[in-house]
Design a protein around this motif. Sequence first.
Motif, PDB file in Angstrom:
ATOM      1  N   ILE A 124       0.846  -1.189   0.000  1.00 38.09           N
ATOM      2  CA  ILE A 124       0.000   0.000   0.000  1.00 38.09           C
ATOM      3  C   ILE A 124       0.878   1.235   0.000  1.00 38.09           C
ATOM      4  O   ILE A 124       1.846   1.326   0.770  1.00 38.09           O
ATOM      5  N   GLY A 125       0.533   2.174  -0.840  1.00 39.93           N
ATOM      6  CA  GLY A 125       1.292   3.415  -0.916  1.00 39.93           C
ATOM      7  C   GLY A 125       0.397   4.625  -0.749  1.00 39.93           C
ATOM      8  O   GLY A 125      -0.783   4.596  -1.098  1.00 39.93           O
ATOM      9  N   TRP A 126       0.964   5.674  -0.181  1.00 37.21           N
ATOM     10  CA  TRP A 126       0.319   6.977  -0.126  1.00 37.21           C
ATOM     11  C   TRP A 126       1.085   7.911  -1.061  1.00 37.21           C
ATOM     12  O   TRP A 126       2.322   7.985  -1.006  1.00 37.21           O
ATOM     13  N   PHE A 127       0.329   8.630  -1.865  1.00 37.53           N
ATOM     14  CA  PHE A 127       0.886   9.605  -2.781  1.00 37.53           C
ATOM     15  C   PHE A 127       0.181  10.941  -2.569  1.00 37.53           C
ATOM     16  O   PHE A 127      -0.887  10.996  -1.948  1.00 37.53           O
ATOM     17  N   ARG A 128       0.764  12.002  -3.103  1.00 36.00           N
ATOM     18  CA  ARG A 128       0.085  13.286  -3.043  1.00 36.00           C
ATOM     19  C   ARG A 128       0.351  14.053  -4.324  1.00 36.00           C
ATOM     20  O   ARG A 128       1.371  13.843  -4.985  1.00 36.00           O
ATOM     21  N   GLN A 129      -0.593  14.935  -4.618  1.00 27.88           N
ATOM     22  CA  GLN A 129      -0.455  15.763  -5.812  1.00 27.88           C
ATOM     23  C   GLN A 129      -0.954  17.163  -5.507  1.00 27.88           C
ATOM     24  O   GLN A 129      -2.130  17.357  -5.175  1.00 27.88           O
ATOM     25  N   ALA A 130      -0.052  18.112  -5.601  1.00 31.03           N
ATOM     26  CA  ALA A 130      -0.388  19.515  -5.424  1.00 31.03           C
ATOM     27  C   ALA A 130      -0.728  20.114  -6.783  1.00 31.03           C
ATOM     28  O   ALA A 130      -0.299  19.598  -7.823  1.00 31.03           O
ATOM     29  N   PRO A 131      -1.482  21.217  -6.807  1.00 33.36           N
ATOM     30  CA  PRO A 131      -1.853  21.838  -8.089  1.00 33.36           C
ATOM     31  C   PRO A 131      -0.622  22.163  -8.932  1.00 33.36           C
ATOM     32  O   PRO A 131       0.344  22.755  -8.445  1.00 33.36           O
ATOM     33  N   GLY A 132      -0.660  21.755 -10.186  1.00 31.97           N
ATOM     34  CA  GLY A 132       0.433  22.049 -11.092  1.00 31.97           C
ATOM     35  C   GLY A 132       1.661  21.192 -10.935  1.00 31.97           C
ATOM     36  O   GLY A 132       2.674  21.409 -11.614  1.00 31.97           O
ATOM     37  N   LYS A 133       1.585  20.207 -10.044  1.00 35.81           N
ATOM     38  CA  LYS A 133       2.745  19.341  -9.816  1.00 35.81           C
ATOM     39  C   LYS A 133       2.397  17.895 -10.116  1.00 35.81           C
ATOM     40  O   LYS A 133       1.234  17.508 -10.150  1.00 35.81           O
TER      41      LYS A 133
ATOM     42  N   GLY B  26      -7.402   5.036  -5.052  1.00 37.56           N
ATOM     43  CA  GLY B  26      -8.575   5.690  -4.531  1.00 37.56           C
ATOM     44  C   GLY B  26      -8.796   7.031  -5.211  1.00 37.56           C
ATOM     45  O   GLY B  26      -8.023   7.430  -6.093  1.00 37.56           O
ATOM     46  N   GLN B  27      -9.834   7.740  -4.773  1.00 33.50           N
ATOM     47  CA  GLN B  27     -10.210   9.010  -5.389  1.00 33.50           C
ATOM     48  C   GLN B  27      -9.498  10.201  -4.769  1.00 33.50           C
ATOM     49  O   GLN B  27      -9.536  11.301  -5.341  1.00 33.50           O
ATOM     50  N   GLY B  28      -8.891   9.991  -3.618  1.00 34.79           N
ATOM     51  CA  GLY B  28      -8.122  11.056  -2.997  1.00 34.79           C
ATOM     52  C   GLY B  28      -8.887  11.811  -1.925  1.00 34.79           C
ATOM     53  O   GLY B  28     -10.119  11.839  -1.902  1.00 34.79           O
ATOM     54  N   THR B  29      -8.122  12.434  -1.031  1.00 33.74           N
ATOM     55  CA  THR B  29      -8.688  13.283   0.013  1.00 33.74           C
ATOM     56  C   THR B  29      -7.813  14.526   0.131  1.00 33.74           C
ATOM     57  O   THR B  29      -6.580  14.444   0.100  1.00 33.74           O
ATOM     58  N   GLN B  30      -8.470  15.681   0.249  1.00 35.59           N
ATOM     59  CA  GLN B  30      -7.736  16.954   0.244  1.00 35.59           C
ATOM     60  C   GLN B  30      -7.161  17.238   1.630  1.00 35.59           C
ATOM     61  O   GLN B  30      -7.875  17.158   2.638  1.00 35.59           O
ATOM     62  N   VAL B  31      -5.904  17.609   1.664  1.00 32.93           N
ATOM     63  CA  VAL B  31      -5.257  18.089   2.882  1.00 32.93           C
ATOM     64  C   VAL B  31      -4.780  19.509   2.621  1.00 32.93           C
ATOM     65  O   VAL B  31      -4.036  19.739   1.667  1.00 32.93           O
TER      66      VAL B  31
ATOM     67  N   GLU C 244       3.601  23.293   2.753  1.00 29.53           N
ATOM     68  CA  GLU C 244       4.007  22.557   1.554  1.00 29.53           C
ATOM     69  C   GLU C 244       3.487  21.121   1.522  1.00 29.53           C
ATOM     70  O   GLU C 244       3.650  20.429   0.514  1.00 29.53           O
ATOM     71  N   ASP C 245       2.851  20.672   2.597  1.00 28.33           N
ATOM     72  CA  ASP C 245       2.195  19.360   2.595  1.00 28.33           C
ATOM     73  C   ASP C 245       0.802  19.423   1.970  1.00 28.33           C
ATOM     74  O   ASP C 245       0.161  18.385   1.776  1.00 28.33           O
ATOM     75  N   THR C 246       0.349  20.624   1.655  1.00 27.44           N
ATOM     76  CA  THR C 246      -0.968  20.787   1.049  1.00 27.44           C
ATOM     77  C   THR C 246      -1.036  20.092  -0.304  1.00 27.44           C
ATOM     78  O   THR C 246      -0.196  20.326  -1.175  1.00 27.44           O
ATOM     79  N   ALA C 247      -2.025  19.206  -0.458  1.00 27.04           N
ATOM     80  CA  ALA C 247      -2.166  18.425  -1.685  1.00 27.04           C
ATOM     81  C   ALA C 247      -3.393  17.529  -1.555  1.00 27.04           C
ATOM     82  O   ALA C 247      -3.969  17.399  -0.466  1.00 27.04           O
ATOM     83  N   VAL C 248      -3.753  16.897  -2.655  1.00 23.12           N
ATOM     84  CA  VAL C 248      -4.689  15.785  -2.602  1.00 23.12           C
ATOM     85  C   VAL C 248      -3.869  14.533  -2.341  1.00 23.12           C
ATOM     86  O   VAL C 248      -2.884  14.280  -3.042  1.00 23.12           O
ATOM     87  N   TYR C 249      -4.266  13.788  -1.336  1.00 23.29           N
ATOM     88  CA  TYR C 249      -3.557  12.569  -0.956  1.00 23.29           C
ATOM     89  C   TYR C 249      -4.322  11.352  -1.467  1.00 23.29           C
ATOM     90  O   TYR C 249      -5.538  11.240  -1.263  1.00 23.29           O
ATOM     91  N   TYR C 250      -3.574  10.467  -2.114  1.00 25.01           N
ATOM     92  CA  TYR C 250      -4.149   9.266  -2.704  1.00 25.01           C
ATOM     93  C   TYR C 250      -3.550   8.017  -2.067  1.00 25.01           C
ATOM     94  O   TYR C 250      -2.352   7.977  -1.755  1.00 25.01           O
ATOM     95  N   CYS C 251      -4.377   7.007  -1.937  1.00 23.74           N
ATOM     96  CA  CYS C 251      -3.938   5.686  -1.489  1.00 23.74           C
ATOM     97  C   CYS C 251      -3.989   4.746  -2.683  1.00 23.74           C
ATOM     98  O   CYS C 251      -4.891   4.848  -3.537  1.00 23.74           O
ATOM     99  N   ALA C 252      -3.040   3.831  -2.738  1.00 21.76           N
ATOM    100  CA  ALA C 252      -2.983   2.892  -3.851  1.00 21.76           C
ATOM    101  C   ALA C 252      -2.526   1.521  -3.367  1.00 21.76           C
ATOM    102  O   ALA C 252      -1.816   1.425  -2.358  1.00 21.76           O
TER     103      ALA C 252
END
Length: 128
Positions: A34-43, A119-124, A89-97
């Motif tokens: 299981i992995g956690w990923f994150r994606q910030a706007p434009g990144k 997953g669909q992600g959760t906003q932090v 800088e931790d602000t992002a949508v966090y995804y589980c996979a």
Amino acid sequence: QVQIVESGGGLVQPGGSLRLSCAASGFTADGYAIGWFRQAPGKEREGVSCISVPDGTTHYADSVKGRFTISRDNAKNTVYLQMNSLKPEDTAVYYCAASRKYYSSTNMYAAVGAYDYWGQGTQVTVSS
């Protein structure tokens, strides 16, 4: 049907904490990395942390080491990401996979391509 649902995101002040949950259904999570990923706007989406199988070895991105902790609750078929000392800088949508693949080195699970289900992600959001 495989399903992954993230929860626990929200708005928190810098220095605060959140615990994200990754609930799995349709498969037994302790048989998958299981992995956690994150994606910030434009990144690009980046790996945050992962926990491998069968030994549960963990891996963390340098940016979160010492602040984030990944763990499993096999009875609940859930993986958690405890996030402390949060920064803006931790602000992002966090995804589980979840990954069905086996790699001998846990850091291989840091790559987006290692995963089969998302997953669909959760906003932090970390902001004062």
